[in-house]
Design an enzyme around this catalytic site. Sequence first.
Site, PDB file in Angstrom:
ATOM      1  N   THR A 170       0.902  -1.157   0.000  1.00  0.00           N
ATOM      2  CA  THR A 170       0.000   0.000   0.000  1.00  0.00           C
ATOM      3  C   THR A 170       0.934   1.199   0.000  1.00  0.00           C
ATOM      4  O   THR A 170       2.026   1.133   0.593  1.00  0.00           O
ATOM      5  CB  THR A 170      -0.937   0.031   1.231  1.00  0.00           C
ATOM      6  OG1 THR A 170      -0.135   0.152   2.405  1.00  0.00           O
ATOM      7  CG2 THR A 170      -1.800  -1.218   1.334  1.00  0.00           C
ATOM      8  N   HIS A 171       0.553   2.246  -0.672  1.00  0.00           N
ATOM      9  CA  HIS A 171       1.424   3.432  -0.831  1.00  0.00           C
ATOM     10  C   HIS A 171       2.767   3.057  -1.475  1.00  0.00           C
ATOM     11  O   HIS A 171       3.773   3.735  -1.244  1.00  0.00           O
ATOM     12  CB  HIS A 171       1.691   4.125   0.510  1.00  0.00           C
ATOM     13  CG  HIS A 171       0.461   4.333   1.334  1.00  0.00           C
ATOM     14  ND1 HIS A 171      -0.309   5.471   1.258  1.00  0.00           N
ATOM     15  CD2 HIS A 171      -0.156   3.520   2.233  1.00  0.00           C
ATOM     16  CE1 HIS A 171      -1.342   5.361   2.094  1.00  0.00           C
ATOM     17  NE2 HIS A 171      -1.278   4.180   2.695  1.00  0.00           N
ATOM     18  N   SER A 292      17.984  -2.507 -26.602  1.00  0.00           N
ATOM     19  CA  SER A 292      18.317  -1.106 -26.833  1.00  0.00           C
ATOM     20  C   SER A 292      19.276  -1.031 -28.017  1.00  0.00           C
ATOM     21  O   SER A 292      20.047  -1.959 -28.262  1.00  0.00           O
ATOM     22  CB  SER A 292      18.968  -0.538 -25.572  1.00  0.00           C
ATOM     23  OG  SER A 292      19.866   0.495 -25.909  1.00  0.00           O
ATOM     24  N   LYS A 298      20.655  -4.027 -22.099  1.00  0.00           N
ATOM     25  CA  LYS A 298      19.257  -3.720 -21.788  1.00  0.00           C
ATOM     26  C   LYS A 298      18.272  -4.753 -22.326  1.00  0.00           C
ATOM     27  O   LYS A 298      18.445  -5.304 -23.392  1.00  0.00           O
ATOM     28  CB  LYS A 298      18.863  -2.363 -22.405  1.00  0.00           C
ATOM     29  CG  LYS A 298      19.502  -1.154 -21.795  1.00  0.00           C
ATOM     30  CD  LYS A 298      18.970  -0.785 -20.418  1.00  0.00           C
ATOM     31  CE  LYS A 298      17.529  -0.350 -20.424  1.00  0.00           C
ATOM     32  NZ  LYS A 298      17.341   0.935 -21.094  1.00  0.00           N
ATOM     33  N   GLU A 305       4.874  -1.026 -21.471  1.00  0.00           N
ATOM     34  CA  GLU A 305       5.046   0.431 -21.609  1.00  0.00           C
ATOM     35  C   GLU A 305       4.110   0.983 -22.678  1.00  0.00           C
ATOM     36  O   GLU A 305       3.502   2.035 -22.515  1.00  0.00           O
ATOM     37  CB  GLU A 305       6.495   0.757 -21.985  1.00  0.00           C
ATOM     38  CG  GLU A 305       7.466   0.589 -20.833  1.00  0.00           C
ATOM     39  CD  GLU A 305       8.895   0.828 -21.286  1.00  0.00           C
ATOM     40  OE1 GLU A 305       9.462   1.855 -20.903  1.00  0.00           O
ATOM     41  OE2 GLU A 305       9.436  -0.018 -22.028  1.00  0.00           O
ATOM     42  N   LYS A 340     -16.140   8.982 -35.620  1.00  0.00           N
ATOM     43  CA  LYS A 340     -15.653   7.717 -36.153  1.00  0.00           C
ATOM     44  C   LYS A 340     -14.198   7.400 -35.841  1.00  0.00           C
ATOM     45  O   LYS A 340     -13.872   6.307 -35.370  1.00  0.00           O
ATOM     46  CB  LYS A 340     -15.888   7.650 -37.663  1.00  0.00           C
ATOM     47  CG  LYS A 340     -17.324   7.350 -37.942  1.00  0.00           C
ATOM     48  CD  LYS A 340     -17.719   7.605 -39.353  1.00  0.00           C
ATOM     49  CE  LYS A 340     -19.162   8.017 -39.377  1.00  0.00           C
ATOM     50  NZ  LYS A 340     -19.468   9.257 -38.616  1.00  0.00           N
TER      51      LYS A 340
HETATM   52  N1  ARG Z   1     -20.182  10.984 -43.432  1.00  0.00           N
HETATM   53  C1  ARG Z   1     -21.273  11.418 -42.647  1.00  0.00           C
HETATM   54  C2  ARG Z   1     -20.992  11.147 -41.155  1.00  0.00           C
HETATM   55  O1  ARG Z   1     -20.158  10.400 -40.903  1.00  0.00           O
HETATM   56  C3  ARG Z   1     -22.522  10.720 -43.031  1.00  0.00           C
HETATM   57  C4  ARG Z   1     -23.756  11.460 -42.707  1.00  0.00           C
HETATM   58  C5  ARG Z   1     -23.841  12.685 -43.533  1.00  0.00           C
HETATM   59  N2  ARG Z   1     -25.067  13.381 -43.333  1.00  0.00           N
HETATM   60  C6  ARG Z   1     -25.239  14.640 -43.732  1.00  0.00           C
HETATM   61  N3  ARG Z   1     -26.391  15.171 -43.486  1.00  0.00           N
HETATM   62  N4  ARG Z   1     -24.285  15.333 -44.287  1.00  0.00           N
HETATM   63  O2  ARG Z   1     -21.613  11.694 -40.282  1.00  0.00           O
END
Ligand code: ARG
Length: 474
Positions: A170-171, A292, A298, A305, A340
């Site tokens: 601990t610590h 290394s 090493k 890491e 995305k």
């Molecule tokens: N490539 C767009 C996105 O990933 C798709 C949807 C586009 N819709 C629009 N109304 N421009 O969000």
Amino acid sequence: MASHPSSSPSLSDSPDQQPWSQRFESALHPVIATFNASIHFDIALLEYDLTGSQAHAQMLAHTGIISPAEADAIDQGLEQIRQDYRQGLFQPGVDAEDVHFAVEHRLIELIGDTGKKLHTGRSRNDQVGTDIRLYLHDHIQQIRSLIRGWQRALVNLAQDHVQTLIPGYTHLQRAQPVSLAHHLLAYFEMAERDWHRLGEIDQRVNVSPLGLGALAGTPFPIDRHYTAEKLGFVDLYRNSLDGVSDRDFAIEFLCAASLIMVHLSRLSEEIILWASEEFGFVKLNDSCATGSSIMPQKKNPDVPELVRGKSGRVFGHLQSLLVMMKGLPLAYNKDLQEDKEALFDSVVTVKACLEAMTILVIEGLNFQTGRLQTAVGEDFSNATDVADYLAAKEVPFREAYNIVGIVVKTCLAQGKLLKDLSLEEWQQFHPQFSGDIYDAIAPRQVVAARNSLGGTGFEQVQKAVAQAQSQLNL
Ligand code: ARG
């Protein structure tokens, strides 16, 4: 029974023109076109987009919006695109803008005017929402099975080390010795929560927005239940404004992904410490360590890491999405396209880290049992046990605690450990000490004694290993 008029073309007839409607008179500036495009990353959604579109086309035929023959042609065209993509023959460029336009454009190239009917009764907004949910649902299953593999590796290693003792901290100060298996199983438990958490989140990922349209629904007599069922969704969004712009599910996933990384990074940090000269608790096998370029002696723990370092990326993505959503007015806004890369990179990172750490635990760690045995015997981590010993002989615990404080202080001044004291010396501190004190403070006994539920006592740990094994059907 194609009773409704076909949708007006949403893609231009010429591939040289931009993909949207004819109201535009001049082309997009090339820099803006590139800026606007998402095809270079949303191509990762391609197969999900095809699957979603196939279900949509079948629904359009099922509801009589297009004819069965048209739906078949669309279905086959989409399948063709899938095969071409898998063979590297379909590689849309930036002029397609995004994966949805790319597919639709190619479909029209392949099957002609019928392809122009695919986009009836939907929008790219519900389409992209469908795609990322299908993508995430699929990858959540993959990550959950990687977590199972990770847990298997931990349990298998734990099984071999129930009797191996390691200092517990601990610590980051030596506290009490524990079974190494107990330590490893702590990570099994974290992984178990991660596995369940992903399952719970998946309930909210696996909800269909398909058919919500751009933001307000559609005048076509679509059947959203039909597509939801075809695509394996367990529920449907009930409000179109909410459904097309909700990214809670992605944020929840990034939260779960972040916790996985927190857990992996904690063990990573421990392995890095344990592999140091100073600790010397573990040696890394060559298959999982690197050298290394300048210091020939090493052997570096690059895997843990990197895992420790990569956790920052995932936390960053979580933050990005939270900030992206904050204050965003209903409904779809192009900001949402930014979800995305955060999502994809987190999925790739978590998977890669789980895989690498699993291999490290399976074959990379060579615990130095001799060094561990010495380590647990050369400190005062059995001091609590001396207090417990007196308390068991009716000395009030707080009084016993104070006496042992004096014992430790005396030992430190004399450069001794508790085990080095003679019985006479013990008895000068308290008459209740007798010959059995040596047994009571031996590290193995110290560990064995902590047999309370969830404790490190060997019996408890053995049970925990067995329970973990049966949980995993090992
Ligand atoms: N490539 C767009 C996105 O990933 C798709 C949807 C586009 N819709 C629009 N109304 N421009 O969000």
